[in-house]
Write an enzyme that holds these catalytic residues in place. Structure first.
Site, PDB file in Angstrom:
ATOM      1  N   GLU A 191      -2.735  -9.176   3.196  1.00  0.00           N
ATOM      2  CA  GLU A 191      -3.069  -9.939   4.360  1.00  0.00           C
ATOM      3  C   GLU A 191      -5.085  -9.650   4.884  1.00  0.00           C
ATOM      4  O   GLU A 191      -5.541  -9.497   5.926  1.00  0.00           O
ATOM      5  CB  GLU A 191      -2.486  -8.888   5.621  1.00  0.00           C
ATOM      6  N   CYS A 216       0.563  -0.779   0.417  1.00  0.00           N
ATOM      7  CA  CYS A 216       0.088  -0.027   0.068  1.00  0.00           C
ATOM      8  C   CYS A 216       1.078   1.505  -0.015  1.00  0.00           C
ATOM      9  O   CYS A 216       1.750   1.369  -0.531  1.00  0.00           O
ATOM     10  CB  CYS A 216      -1.023  -0.323   1.411  1.00  0.00           C
ATOM     11  N   HIS A 253      -4.127  -5.136  -0.481  1.00  0.00           N
ATOM     12  CA  HIS A 253      -3.312  -5.229   1.382  1.00  0.00           C
ATOM     13  C   HIS A 253      -3.653  -7.105   1.251  1.00  0.00           C
ATOM     14  O   HIS A 253      -4.556  -6.948   1.378  1.00  0.00           O
ATOM     15  CB  HIS A 253      -4.604  -4.841   2.383  1.00  0.00           C
TER      16      HIS A 253
END
Length: 209
Positions: free
Chosen positions: A183, A79, A181
């Site tokens: 994750e 990001c 992202h």
């Protein structure tokens, strides 16, 4: 071991947990002196380009991060952490980035709601170790108001489209960046982190670290 840079600008624990979920040991690093202890590095980031660079500067991170990237060890920006890999960011004036990738970070043009927030698909532009096993047009989770304009087209591994086509994954040698992202983008985000972790281990084995 994969290090996660703690400079006060990232969702560190969620990245650490995602890496652990796919079987890789990670450590959150509060000091640049710890960089010699890790075989791969993740630079997360949330917020503004200038604030992130100021926080890195105040923490003494900038030169050690550049040295780490030049060491050939795998380095992944996420990001805002991807955006500050570039030379210049245009948020609230022009600000120098780490300069590991050629190009600028610019604001989305008028007409689209910003930040761009939510799930968007990737268009794979060229073969990429980081994206191995991830199908074209897979969806990932984005939150950003600015995007990169790379100076080198060959540095773009995947793009996405939000009224303008922008780089979603960039790479140059051992330096990688993901605008989304991973994750928060399971299952394909976890696959990307798995690829990164495998790459870290393979690189460490080859270099004897």
């Amino acid at each position: 071991m994969i290090g996660i840079v703690d400079y006060g600008r990232g969702n560190l624990r969620s990245v650490e947990k995602a890496l652990e979920k796919v079987g890789f040991e990670a450590t959150i690093m509060a000091s640049p002196t710890e960089l010699n202890l890790v075989n791969g590095l993740i630079l997360p980031g949330v917020g503004a380009f200038a604030d992130a660079m100021q926080a890195l500067r105040q923490g003494g991170w900038i030169e050690p991060l550049i040295r780490f990237a030049r060491s050939g060890r795998p380095f992944l920006g996420i990001c805002l952490g991807m955006q500050i890999l570039f030379e210049v960011g245009e948020e609230h004036g022009e600000h120098a980035g780490l300069g590991l990738l050629a190009g600028r970070v610019v604001k989305f043009p008028p007409g689209r709601k910003v930040p761009h927030m939510g799930w968007n698909s990737l268009q794979l532009e060229q073969p990429s170790y980081l994206l191995e096993g991830i199908p074209n047009e897979s969806y990932f989770y984005f939150v950003h108001s600015y995007y990169a304009e790379p100076g080198e087209k060959r540095d773009v591994a995947a793009t996405s489209d939000y009224g303008v086509v922008f780089p979603a994954v960039v790479s140059k040698d051992n330096v990688w960046g993901a605008q989304f992202h991973p994750e928060k983008s399971s299952p394909w985000g976890l696959k990307l982190l798995t690829n990164f972790g495998k790459w870290v281990n393979e690189n460490a084995a080859l270099s004897g670290h």
